[in-house]
Scaffold this active site. Structure first.
Site, PDB file in Angstrom:
ATOM      1  N   HIS A  63      44.774  38.212  46.771  1.00  0.00           N
ATOM      2  CA  HIS A  63      44.055  39.147  45.881  1.00  0.00           C
ATOM      3  C   HIS A  63      42.554  39.404  46.775  1.00  0.00           C
ATOM      4  CE1 HIS A  63      46.751  38.426  42.470  1.00  0.00           C
ATOM      5  NE2 HIS A  63      46.803  36.973  42.956  1.00  0.00           N
ATOM      6  N   HIS A 237      54.754  31.557  43.453  1.00  0.00           N
ATOM      7  CA  HIS A 237      53.766  30.182  42.943  1.00  0.00           C
ATOM      8  C   HIS A 237      54.800  29.501  42.101  1.00  0.00           C
ATOM      9  CE1 HIS A 237      52.487  32.843  39.893  1.00  0.00           C
ATOM     10  NE2 HIS A 237      51.307  33.086  40.608  1.00  0.00           N
ATOM     11  N   ASP A 312      48.269  33.029  47.384  1.00  0.00           N
ATOM     12  CA  ASP A 312      47.777  33.240  46.219  1.00  0.00           C
ATOM     13  C   ASP A 312      46.102  33.333  46.237  1.00  0.00           C
ATOM     14  OD1 ASP A 312      47.540  34.236  43.578  1.00  0.00           O
ATOM     15  OD2 ASP A 312      48.035  32.466  42.685  1.00  0.00           O
ATOM     16  N   HIS A 316      36.527  33.553  43.803  1.00  0.00           N
ATOM     17  CA  HIS A 316      35.584  34.027  42.452  1.00  0.00           C
ATOM     18  C   HIS A 316      34.189  33.411  43.079  1.00  0.00           C
ATOM     19  CE1 HIS A 316      38.731  35.061  39.411  1.00  0.00           C
ATOM     20  NE2 HIS A 316      39.561  34.074  40.218  1.00  0.00           N
TER      21      HIS A 316
END
Length: 447
Positions: A63, A237, A312, A316
């Protein structure tokens, strides 16, 4: 430009053999296993004595947050982190702003990556309850697959209509990559946790809320639908031992199974005991679970039940990671450190070096039909990584390339060092020196 990489241990196609690699422009020209390097005139020579040479890692689950969430990360920063970690190709997920659920959003991502990405790229198309009819418009040579959120909702990307799910599995011609957690079960467990702990239960409750039961129920449903409709399904996952029973081990011969599974670094490295020291830094969805689950997942790397390993990678800002199960964001940055972590597993006897290369390079290329990448073969793109063993280093804030600037691995020592990363024959990382001018290519796929 011609490049000679000599005197290395070449790990490729199930073997570890002393040899040499010749790169000509963007392509591997020769892989030689002779005692002496091939004669010739080269623009650059790298003596890789004592090192391992392998294909560049293909991380099929990241991501990178662009567009729309670039305060956390962007294509430039995270592809730089990938290059430092020996990752030369990534597949980005669709939960950006806007979500990649229209052709226009997909084309915008291709445009952004062509301008900014330092390694090769591809983008999943996101399924919703309302866009199933668009899936037939996807170019199978340009899109790796369809991302399906079967449980945990990301905006409106949760596909929870049984009619839409059946339509998707019946019509999908591309691989479906599914995030499997049962929302009803998660919501029930969250309500119980809030009764006991308040509105924001502590993070050590995360594996009870996003429970083994929720994972297994959703994964079993996805697997059943895939088998019913003959749909290629890759479950993202896996986090529990019980889910492994839904998959057939593959020994690498014959046809790849219709239904396959991925493990990610977080579930292979951490367990629920680590919440005490790392807190929300290891909060992710599905949740990091028990030590027995971690042991089972590691064992499945070697026995063929797990087909691919990815990250994955989900950065953040640390401010977004504050709180507990309700308030703290889920996800962590991992793409820079996945290869060193897996190499550490080799030292610990969890897997062999050839198995690592299968899990992180060969199998991703085979599963998604990546053209001319994932192997060290003449005529293939020169995505090549050189790693040195017995070269200890410690993760600290100063070496983190992701824009968020933190890692749950800070303070951890690794013994393998990524010294060189070549992407399409371009030397993007050279002993810690990064070439910002290098741009990757859009990945193409064989049908």
């Amino acid at each position: 430009m011609t490049i000679l990489i000599s005197n290395a241990t070449i790990v490729n196609e199930g073997k570890s053999v002393f040899g040499h690699v010749v790169i000509d422009g963007d392509t591997i020209q020769q892989v030689s296993f002779a005692a002496l390097p091939p004669h010739g005139s080269y623009d650059q020579c790298i003596d890789a004595m004592g090192c391992v040479v392998m294909p560049g890692v293909i991380d099929t689950h990241v991501h990178f947050r662009e567009p729309g969430l670039t305060a956390k990360a962007d294509i430039g920063s995270e592809s730089r982190a990938a290059a430092y970690g020996g990752v030369t190709t990534y597949f980005d997920m669709p939960n950006t702003v806007p979500q990649t659920t229209t052709m226009e959003a997909l084309e915008e991502k291709w445009h952004l990556a062509a301008e900014k990405s330092h390694v090769n790229y591809a983008f999943f198309f996101g399924a919703t309850n309302d866009n199933i009819s668009q899936l037939g418009r996807l170019d199978p040579h340009s899109v790796p697959g369809i991302k399906l959120f079967m449980g945990s909702s990301t905006g409106n990307m949760l596909v929870d209509s049984d009619e839409a799910l059946r339509q998707l599995f019946a019509q999908a011609t591309l691989p479906v990559m599914a995030h499997c957690e049962d929302t009803t079960l998660i919501n029930r467990q969250m309500a119980l946790a809030r009764q006991r702990f308040g509105d924001d239960p502590p993070v050590d409750q995360h594996p009870q809320i996003r429970s083994e039961e929720a994972c297994y129920a959703s994964t079993a449903h996805a697997v059943a639908l895939a088998r019913e409709y003959g749909t290629r399904l890759h479950v993202a996952h896996l986090s529990t031992a019980c889910e492994l029973s839904l998959f057939e081990p593959w020994d690498g011969t014959g046809t790849m199974p219709l239904v396959t599974a991925e493990a990610v670094i977080a579930h292979l490295m951490f367990c629920d005991a680590d919440y005490a020291s790392l807190g929300t830094r290891i909060k992710c969805n599905p949740a990091v679970k028990g030590a027995a689950d971690r042991t089972a997942l590691r064992r499945a790397l070697a026995d063929g039940t797990i087909l691919t390993v990815a990250t994955d990678h989900a950065p953040h800002r640390l401010a977004d990671k504050q709180g507990g199960c309700s308030k703290a964001a889920s996800g962590m940055p991992m793409v820079q450190f996945s290869l060193p972590a897996m190499l550490q597993f080799c030292d610990e006897g969890v897997i062999t070096l050839p198995r690592l290369v299968q899990l992180m390079c060969h199998h991703p290329a085979m599963l998604f039909g990546v053209s001319r990448r994932g192997f060290l073969r003449p005529g293939y793109k020169a995505d090549v990584v050189i790693v040195r063993p017995h070269a200890p280093w410690t993760v600290d804030a100063g070496i983190i390339q992701s824009k968020c600037g933190w890692s749950p691995l800070e303070g951890r020592q690794f013994d393998w060092h990524v010294e060189h990363t070549f992407c399409n024959g371009r030397h993007v990382v050279d002993n810690g020196r990064f070439d910002p001018a290098v741009r990757g290519e859009q990945v193409t796929f064989r049908c």
